[in-house]
Write a protein that holds these residues in place. Structure first.
Motif, PDB file in Angstrom:
ATOM      1  N   UNK A 111      37.536   1.522 -28.697  1.00 14.93           N
ATOM      2  CA  UNK A 111      37.090   1.691 -27.289  1.00 14.93           C
ATOM      3  C   UNK A 111      38.055   1.817 -26.429  1.00 14.93           C
ATOM      4  N   UNK A 112      38.336   3.032 -26.077  1.00  8.94           N
ATOM      5  CA  UNK A 112      39.571   3.611 -25.000  1.00  8.94           C
ATOM      6  C   UNK A 112      38.904   3.387 -23.709  1.00  8.94           C
ATOM      7  N   UNK A 113      38.787   2.094 -23.053  1.00 11.95           N
ATOM      8  CA  UNK A 113      38.263   1.750 -21.891  1.00 11.95           C
ATOM      9  C   UNK A 113      38.983   2.476 -20.864  1.00 11.95           C
ATOM     10  N   UNK A 114      38.415   3.056 -19.795  1.00 11.60           N
ATOM     11  CA  UNK A 114      38.768   3.373 -18.494  1.00 11.60           C
ATOM     12  C   UNK A 114      39.620   2.395 -17.700  1.00 11.60           C
ATOM     13  N   UNK A 115      40.847   2.372 -17.562  1.00 11.81           N
ATOM     14  CA  UNK A 115      41.620   1.303 -16.703  1.00 11.81           C
ATOM     15  C   UNK A 115      41.493   1.516 -15.189  1.00 11.81           C
ATOM     16  N   UNK A 116      40.875   0.645 -14.566  1.00 10.93           N
ATOM     17  CA  UNK A 116      40.424   0.716 -13.185  1.00 10.93           C
ATOM     18  C   UNK A 116      40.917  -0.481 -12.448  1.00 10.93           C
ATOM     19  N   UNK A 117      41.187  -0.424 -11.250  1.00 10.64           N
ATOM     20  CA  UNK A 117      41.542  -1.770 -10.766  1.00 10.64           C
ATOM     21  C   UNK A 117      40.651  -2.868 -10.719  1.00 10.64           C
ATOM     22  N   UNK A 118      39.294  -2.552 -10.744  1.00  6.06           N
ATOM     23  CA  UNK A 118      38.319  -3.512 -10.975  1.00  6.06           C
ATOM     24  C   UNK A 118      38.639  -4.205 -12.217  1.00  6.06           C
ATOM     25  N   UNK A 119      38.670  -3.322 -13.176  1.00  2.00           N
ATOM     26  CA  UNK A 119      38.807  -4.050 -14.370  1.00  2.00           C
ATOM     27  C   UNK A 119      40.283  -5.097 -14.568  1.00  2.00           C
ATOM     28  N   UNK A 120      41.115  -4.531 -13.901  1.00  2.00           N
ATOM     29  CA  UNK A 120      42.437  -5.259 -13.760  1.00  2.00           C
ATOM     30  C   UNK A 120      42.368  -6.476 -13.032  1.00  2.00           C
ATOM     31  N   UNK A 121      41.538  -6.447 -12.049  1.00  2.00           N
ATOM     32  CA  UNK A 121      41.326  -7.450 -11.035  1.00  2.00           C
ATOM     33  C   UNK A 121      40.493  -8.722 -11.718  1.00  2.00           C
ATOM     34  N   UNK A 122      40.058  -8.538 -13.010  1.00  2.00           N
ATOM     35  CA  UNK A 122      39.109  -9.789 -13.653  1.00  2.00           C
ATOM     36  C   UNK A 122      40.131 -10.806 -14.018  1.00  2.00           C
ATOM     37  N   UNK A 123      39.613 -11.932 -13.647  1.00  2.00           N
ATOM     38  CA  UNK A 123      40.337 -13.084 -14.256  1.00  2.00           C
ATOM     39  C   UNK A 123      40.179 -13.158 -15.875  1.00  2.00           C
ATOM     40  N   UNK A 124      41.223 -13.953 -16.211  1.00  2.00           N
ATOM     41  CA  UNK A 124      41.319 -13.855 -17.862  1.00  2.00           C
ATOM     42  C   UNK A 124      39.658 -14.417 -18.219  1.00  2.00           C
ATOM     43  N   UNK A 125      39.055 -15.491 -17.657  1.00  2.00           N
ATOM     44  CA  UNK A 125      37.816 -15.803 -18.053  1.00  2.00           C
ATOM     45  C   UNK A 125      36.784 -14.778 -17.773  1.00  2.00           C
ATOM     46  N   UNK A 126      36.716 -14.155 -16.772  1.00  2.00           N
ATOM     47  CA  UNK A 126      35.779 -13.166 -16.370  1.00  2.00           C
ATOM     48  C   UNK A 126      35.849 -11.898 -17.515  1.00  2.00           C
ATOM     49  N   UNK A 127      37.191 -11.544 -17.736  1.00  2.00           N
ATOM     50  CA  UNK A 127      37.316 -10.456 -18.746  1.00  2.00           C
ATOM     51  C   UNK A 127      36.733 -10.836 -19.741  1.00  2.00           C
ATOM     52  N   UNK A 128      37.151 -12.093 -20.416  1.00  2.00           N
ATOM     53  CA  UNK A 128      36.559 -12.541 -21.548  1.00  2.00           C
ATOM     54  C   UNK A 128      35.387 -12.896 -21.772  1.00  2.00           C
ATOM     55  N   UNK A 129      34.509 -13.138 -20.897  1.00  2.00           N
ATOM     56  CA  UNK A 129      33.157 -13.404 -20.843  1.00  2.00           C
ATOM     57  C   UNK A 129      32.542 -11.928 -20.780  1.00  2.00           C
ATOM     58  N   UNK A 130      32.949 -11.049 -19.836  1.00  2.00           N
ATOM     59  CA  UNK A 130      31.970  -9.808 -19.595  1.00  2.00           C
ATOM     60  C   UNK A 130      32.359  -8.933 -20.649  1.00  2.00           C
ATOM     61  N   UNK A 131      33.407  -8.797 -21.138  1.00  2.00           N
ATOM     62  CA  UNK A 131      34.013  -7.668 -22.216  1.00  2.00           C
ATOM     63  C   UNK A 131      33.965  -8.131 -23.888  1.00  2.00           C
ATOM     64  N   UNK A 132      34.457  -9.287 -23.868  1.00  2.00           N
ATOM     65  CA  UNK A 132      34.417 -10.013 -25.454  1.00  2.00           C
ATOM     66  C   UNK A 132      33.282 -10.250 -25.735  1.00  2.00           C
ATOM     67  N   UNK A 133      32.843 -11.343 -24.835  1.00  2.00           N
ATOM     68  CA  UNK A 133      31.351 -11.876 -25.229  1.00  2.00           C
ATOM     69  C   UNK A 133      30.125 -11.205 -24.982  1.00  2.00           C
ATOM     70  N   UNK A 134      29.924 -10.888 -23.986  1.00  2.00           N
ATOM     71  CA  UNK A 134      28.621  -9.895 -23.427  1.00  2.00           C
ATOM     72  C   UNK A 134      28.717  -8.731 -24.304  1.00  2.00           C
ATOM     73  N   UNK A 135      29.900  -7.879 -24.061  1.00  2.00           N
ATOM     74  CA  UNK A 135      29.630  -6.445 -24.307  1.00  2.00           C
ATOM     75  C   UNK A 135      29.979  -6.180 -25.925  1.00  2.00           C
ATOM     76  N   UNK A 136      30.973  -6.861 -26.383  1.00  2.00           N
ATOM     77  CA  UNK A 136      31.396  -6.575 -27.776  1.00  2.00           C
ATOM     78  C   UNK A 136      30.933  -7.679 -28.939  1.00  2.00           C
TER      79      UNK A 136
END
Length: 316
Positions: free
Chosen positions: A90-115
């Motif tokens: 998954x070569x995910x587009x790097x955006x400021x919105x993505x980089x602004x996610x907290x560790x917890x939000x990134x984990x929940x949205x990307x690792x848990x929900x999507x993948x």
């Protein structure tokens, strides 16, 4: 092997498996160690082996002046990871919105929900989330909460060395022209790509035509003459590569000229990929055309031998 540029089309075939997150620039032996563990865990949980990477590198958005020159382009990275046993990148587009996610939000949205990962594998220096606030301790806590198996691997070091293999270490070696040392730390010889443009035509006049490469988007090795390989239409050619000026003719501009040994035809306007096997010598000003031709003949002979030795030793 599948390449995804987004997480929306991610079907169940590529969810519920083993995941690693990182840049994987260069795809070196340290990366290979991680991928082996990802493959093993994927087989254990009965799911895919997945790499999540960022395109472009986050530093290019946050601090572009500090962004290191890349060692691989995305398609090449996918190809190398596929050879190691990864099912999807998954070569995910790097955006400021993505980089602004907290560790917890990134984990929940990307690792848990999507993948929906069931297992994760990372190195000890892994950071994630806004300002790289999440580390392996954060990751371990989140994985435990979501019943995700986590492996934190020690950095890979080659036998007899104390310094571990890393992309930054490889970048220094390649920039210094030490491509053979770098090759021993990579899963495949270092490769660049470019477009073939018209040059001065001096190689052809000497009976040794060269392809002039421009528009290269990765790190270029230091000035020197190299033995390598060139790839065109599914064929691999031994290639003598000159990086630098042409002092014999009074030229000072740095160029990349590739002689494909045994190739007949034209390459103008075509893309060309070139790998580096060994550095042969410095770029030198010769006393005249005959001395130059004699040295070029020796370079070609040496390149052919290095190419043959590499092929013989790399054949399964």
């Amino acid at each position: 092997m599948q390449l995804f540029r987004d997480l929306e089309p991610l079907s169940s075939e590529y969810r519920h498996g083993a995941l690693t997150i990182g840049n994987f620039d260069g795809v070196h032996l340290g990366h290979a160690q991680i991928v082996r563990q990802v493959r093993q865990r994927a087989d254990e949980v009965g799911g895919p082996a997945v790499v999540f990477t960022f395109d472009p590198h986050p530093v290019r958005l946050l601090r572009p002046e500090l962004a290191p020159p890349p060692l691989t382009w995305t398609r090449r990275k996918v190809e190398l990871l596929g050879e190691l046993g990864i099912d999807a990148v998954i070569a995910y587009p790097t955006t400021h919105d993505l980089l602004d996610l907290s560790p917890e939000a990134f984990f929940e949205q990307i690792i848990v929900q999507k993948i929906a990962a069931k297992a994760m594998i990372e190195g000890p220096n892994f950071n994630f989330g806004k300002n790289r606030a999440g580390d392996t301790t954060t990751l371990a806590s989140l994985c435990q909460q979501h019943d995700i198996q986590l492996d934190i691997l020690t950095p890979f070091t080659r036998e007899g060395e104390s310094e571990f293999v890393s992309s930054s270490r490889l970048r220094k070696l390649i920039a210094a022209g030490e491509v053979q040392t770098a090759r021993d730390m990579l899963t495949q010889p270092y490769r660049i790509r470019g477009m073939v443009t018209h040059g001065a035509g001096r190689g052809a006049s000497l009976g040794i035509p060269t392809a002039n490469l421009e528009a290269i988007d990765t790190l270029v090795p230091d000035i020197g003459v190299y033995a390598g390989m060139a790839y065109r239409n599914g064929q691999t050619y031994a290639a003598a590569i000159n990086i630098g000026p042409n002092p014999t003719f009074g030229e000072k501009a740095r160029k990349i000229e590739v002689h494909l040994i045994g190739f007949q035809g034209t390459l103008y306007g075509e893309p060309l990929e070139v790998s580096f096997l060994s550095r042969l010598r410095d770029v030198t000003a010769f006393s005249g055309i005959d001395a130059l031709k004699q040295q070029l003949a020796l370079d070609i002979e040496t390149t052919q031998q290095i190419f043959q030795d590499y092929q013989a030793n790399s054949t399964p």
